[in-house]
Design an enzyme around this catalytic site. Structure first.
Site, short mmCIF file in Angstrom:
data_model
loop_
_atom_site.label_atom_id
_atom_site.label_comp_id
_atom_site.label_asym_id
_atom_site.label_seq_id
_atom_site.Cartn_x
_atom_site.Cartn_y
_atom_site.Cartn_z
N ILE A 15 4.26 -1.34 7.87
CA ILE A 15 3.59 -1.03 6.61
C ILE A 15 4.46 -0.14 5.74
CG2 ILE A 15 1.61 0.18 5.60
CD1 ILE A 15 -0.05 -0.78 7.96
N TYR A 16 5.18 0.78 6.37
CA TYR A 16 6.06 1.68 5.61
C TYR A 16 7.11 0.89 4.85
CZ TYR A 16 9.74 5.05 4.61
OH TYR A 16 10.69 5.79 3.98
N TYR A 17 7.73 -0.07 5.52
CA TYR A 17 8.78 -0.85 4.84
C TYR A 17 8.19 -1.80 3.80
CZ TYR A 17 12.32 1.03 7.93
OH TYR A 17 13.17 1.89 8.57
N THR A 18 6.92 -2.16 3.96
CA THR A 18 6.25 -2.96 2.93
C THR A 18 6.02 -2.12 1.67
OG1 THR A 18 5.13 -4.35 4.57
CG2 THR A 18 4.17 -4.26 2.37
N ARG A 74 5.25 1.38 11.03
CA ARG A 74 6.62 1.15 10.54
C ARG A 74 6.67 -0.08 9.64
NH1 ARG A 74 11.99 2.20 11.86
NH2 ARG A 74 11.34 3.67 13.46
#
Length: 227
Positions: free
Chosen positions: A139-142, A137
């Protein structure tokens, strides 16, 4: 139309590497994974400098390339496996087929796959160099601010492609599962040998979170604190 058919046939072909079964390298250190990433990127850069389009060669994860194999005597790895009817250990292994991701593959759609993999490798490389981990999660928002990641499915697919490309388990990329529950009360925990004990009675009602990765749980030690 004939050219499109030729491209489609080329994309569906698998290239045989050898007859050996393939398993992930579970025992690589962070430094070795970083080196593997840097070597991959260097090969891509050298290819581009030589006028070649980037391409990625990944182990095929298609069902037709999954083999139920016997575990070799004395073999130790992270796969739990299971006992068959004859009492022999069996494990799932990937066969020797590979798939190439090219800039022109799938009518140009695989170019997005290559771009996503390179962006993920950049994040993973930073995590490993800094000795940090992150949940999927996080990493996804990064990556969400970048134009190629529009959904969690994009990231999940990219992680799987990256794992088959580097031939390492998910934990080697510094990507961890989200916390699964918590513990509270008169119990002392430490994440790994040599670290300070944490008193779970001081964490309040929220408790001390339990990591979602099995390897992290196995590395933990616990001790009962008498009143």
């Amino acid at each position: 139309q004939q050219q499109q058919q030729e491209l489609r046939v080329e994309e569906e072909l698998d290239e045989e590497v050898d007859t050996a079964l393939i398993s992930a390298d579970f025992d690589l250190s962070r430094e070795e994974v970083v080196e593997r990433i840097e070597q991959l990127v260097q090969q891509l850069v050298c290819g581009i400098a030589a006028g070649q389009l980037p391409e990625l060669t990944c182990v095929s994860t298609a069902a037709s390339n999954v083999v139920l194999a016997h575990r070799d005597a004395g073999q130790q790895d992270a796969d739990a496996g299971f006992d068959d009817d004859e009492g022999q250990q069996r494990v799932l292994r990937l066969g020797s087929k590979v798939q190439k991701k090219t800039m022109l593959g799938s009518g140009g759609q695989q170019a997005y796959t290559i771009a996503r993999v390179l962006q993920l490798l950049d994040v993973v490389h930073g995590l490993l160099r800094q000795g940090r981990t992150a949940t999927q999660r996080d990493i996804y928002y990064t990556l969400l601010r970048l134009p190629f990641f529009n959904s969690q499915r994009d990231l999940t697919s990219t992680i799987n492609t990256t794992l088959s490309l580097l031939r390492v388990p998910r934990s080697s990329l510094g990507i961890t599962a989200a916390s699964k529950g918590a513990v509270a009360g008169r119990l002392l925990l430490r994440s790994r040998p040599g670290e300070a004990w944490q008193d779970c009675s001081l964490t309040g009602s929220a408790g001390r979170s339990i990591p979602g990765e099995m390897a992290a749980i196995q590395a933990m030690s616990m001790r009962y604190e008498r009143g």
